[in-house]
Design a protein around this motif. Structure first.
Motif, PDB file in Angstrom:
ATOM      1  N   ALA A  13      -9.991 -20.653 -11.910  1.00 32.10           N
ATOM      2  CA  ALA A  13     -10.699 -21.673 -12.833  1.00 32.10           C
ATOM      3  C   ALA A  13     -11.407 -22.626 -11.797  1.00 32.10           C
ATOM      4  O   ALA A  13     -12.722 -23.078 -11.993  1.00 32.10           O
ATOM      5  CB  ALA A  13     -10.073 -22.514 -13.780  1.00 32.10           C
ATOM      6  N   LEU A  14     -10.813 -23.137 -10.840  1.00 31.02           N
ATOM      7  CA  LEU A  14     -11.395 -24.143  -9.932  1.00 31.02           C
ATOM      8  C   LEU A  14     -12.379 -23.292  -8.865  1.00 31.02           C
ATOM      9  O   LEU A  14     -13.462 -23.910  -8.542  1.00 31.02           O
ATOM     10  CB  LEU A  14     -10.352 -24.868  -9.142  1.00 31.02           C
ATOM     11  N   GLU A  15     -12.190 -22.110  -8.309  1.00 32.39           N
ATOM     12  CA  GLU A  15     -12.909 -21.391  -7.862  1.00 32.39           C
ATOM     13  C   GLU A  15     -14.449 -21.153  -8.453  1.00 32.39           C
ATOM     14  O   GLU A  15     -15.559 -21.159  -8.084  1.00 32.39           O
ATOM     15  CB  GLU A  15     -12.545 -20.177  -7.331  1.00 32.39           C
ATOM     16  N   ALA A  16     -14.400 -20.801  -9.784  1.00 34.26           N
ATOM     17  CA  ALA A  16     -15.375 -20.717 -10.723  1.00 34.26           C
ATOM     18  C   ALA A  16     -16.296 -21.986 -10.988  1.00 34.26           C
ATOM     19  O   ALA A  16     -17.398 -21.824 -10.693  1.00 34.26           O
ATOM     20  CB  ALA A  16     -14.980 -20.303 -12.199  1.00 34.26           C
ATOM     21  N   ASP A  17     -15.459 -23.238 -11.088  1.00 28.68           N
ATOM     22  CA  ASP A  17     -16.169 -24.372 -11.064  1.00 28.68           C
ATOM     23  C   ASP A  17     -17.025 -24.625  -9.848  1.00 28.68           C
ATOM     24  O   ASP A  17     -18.209 -25.088  -9.755  1.00 28.68           O
ATOM     25  CB  ASP A  17     -15.152 -25.477 -11.406  1.00 28.68           C
ATOM     26  N   GLU A  18     -16.354 -24.204  -8.551  1.00 32.22           N
ATOM     27  CA  GLU A  18     -17.108 -24.461  -7.390  1.00 32.22           C
ATOM     28  C   GLU A  18     -18.163 -23.752  -7.221  1.00 32.22           C
ATOM     29  O   GLU A  18     -19.433 -24.082  -6.807  1.00 32.22           O
ATOM     30  CB  GLU A  18     -15.768 -24.379  -6.237  1.00 32.22           C
ATOM     31  N   ALA A  19     -18.083 -22.541  -7.498  1.00 35.10           N
ATOM     32  CA  ALA A  19     -19.052 -21.495  -7.611  1.00 35.10           C
ATOM     33  C   ALA A  19     -20.474 -22.089  -8.305  1.00 35.10           C
ATOM     34  O   ALA A  19     -21.429 -21.953  -7.836  1.00 35.10           O
ATOM     35  CB  ALA A  19     -18.795 -20.134  -7.852  1.00 35.10           C
ATOM     36  N   ALA A  20     -20.043 -22.352  -9.436  1.00 32.97           N
ATOM     37  CA  ALA A  20     -21.046 -22.987 -10.377  1.00 32.97           C
ATOM     38  C   ALA A  20     -21.844 -24.176  -9.719  1.00 32.97           C
ATOM     39  O   ALA A  20     -22.953 -24.322  -9.865  1.00 32.97           O
ATOM     40  CB  ALA A  20     -20.387 -23.168 -11.698  1.00 32.97           C
TER      41      ALA A  20
END
Length: 149
Positions: free
Chosen positions: A139-146
Motif C-alpha cells: 500500500a505504501l509503495e503504491a502511494d509512493e508510486a502515485a
C-alpha cells in the motif's frame, strides 16, 4: 480513536525496526559488519556481481546512499569493483573472500534475531504478521508510486 504511539502503525513499525537494527548491530559489529551492509551482502551472497545502480534499486535506497555504503564496504575489504564487460563506463561490485567468509555468521545472526522477535507469536500469528506487513508495504509503495507521477 486518538492516535498514540501504541496505536500508530508508523511509530510501532519504526520502533521495531530500530530494535531489530540495534540487536543485529550488537552481534555483527565485532565482525566489522554494519547493518547498512546487509542488503548488499544478501544481494551478492550467491556470488553474482551487480552494478551500483542495480544494488541501489535492490536495496530501495538512493544512488548516493549506495555509493557511500559501497565506499565504506570497500574500505572495510568487503566488496571489490571490477570493470563491467558489457559497459566500460560501469563497474560491477562483488563480495571479497573476506565478506563471503562472513555470510554464514550474518545469516545466523539475522535468523536468530527474527526468531527472537517472533518468539511470543504462534506459527499462524507469525505468518499473519508477515502477510500483513507485506500488505502494508504494498500500500505504501503504491502511494509512493502515485506521488511520483
Amino acid at each position: 480513536m486518538t492516535l498514540t504511539r501504541e496505536t500508530s502503525i508508523g511509530y510501532l513499525s519504526n520502533w521495531a525496526a530500530r530494535l531489530f537494527t540495534r540487536a543485529i548491530e550488537r552481534r555483527l559489529a565485532p565482525a566489522g559488519i554494519a547493518t547498512a551492509y546487509l542488503p548488499v551482502l544478501f544481494a551478492l551472497a550467491d556470488g553474482t556481481a551487480m552494478t551500483q545502480k542495480a544494488l541501489a534499486q535492490h536495496a530501495a535506497v538512493e544512488q548516493p546512499t549506495m555509493a557511500a555504503t559501497l565506499k565504506r564496504m570497500e574500505r572495510d575489504g568487503l566488496v571489490q569493483r571490477r570493470p563491467d564487460p558489457a559497459d566500460r563506463r560501469s563497474a560491477l561490485v562483488a563480495l571479497t573472500p573476506l565478506a563471503s567468509g562472513q555470510l554464514n555468521r550474518v545469516q545466523t545472526v539475522v535468523e536468530q534475531n527474527n526468531a527472537r522477535a517472533m518468539a511470543n507469536l504462534q506459527p499462524a500469528e507469525q505468518q499473519a504478521l508477515l502477510t500483513h506487513l507485506l500488505q502494508v508495504i504494498a500500500a505504501l509503495e503504491a502511494d509512493e508510486a502515485a506521488a511520483q507521477k
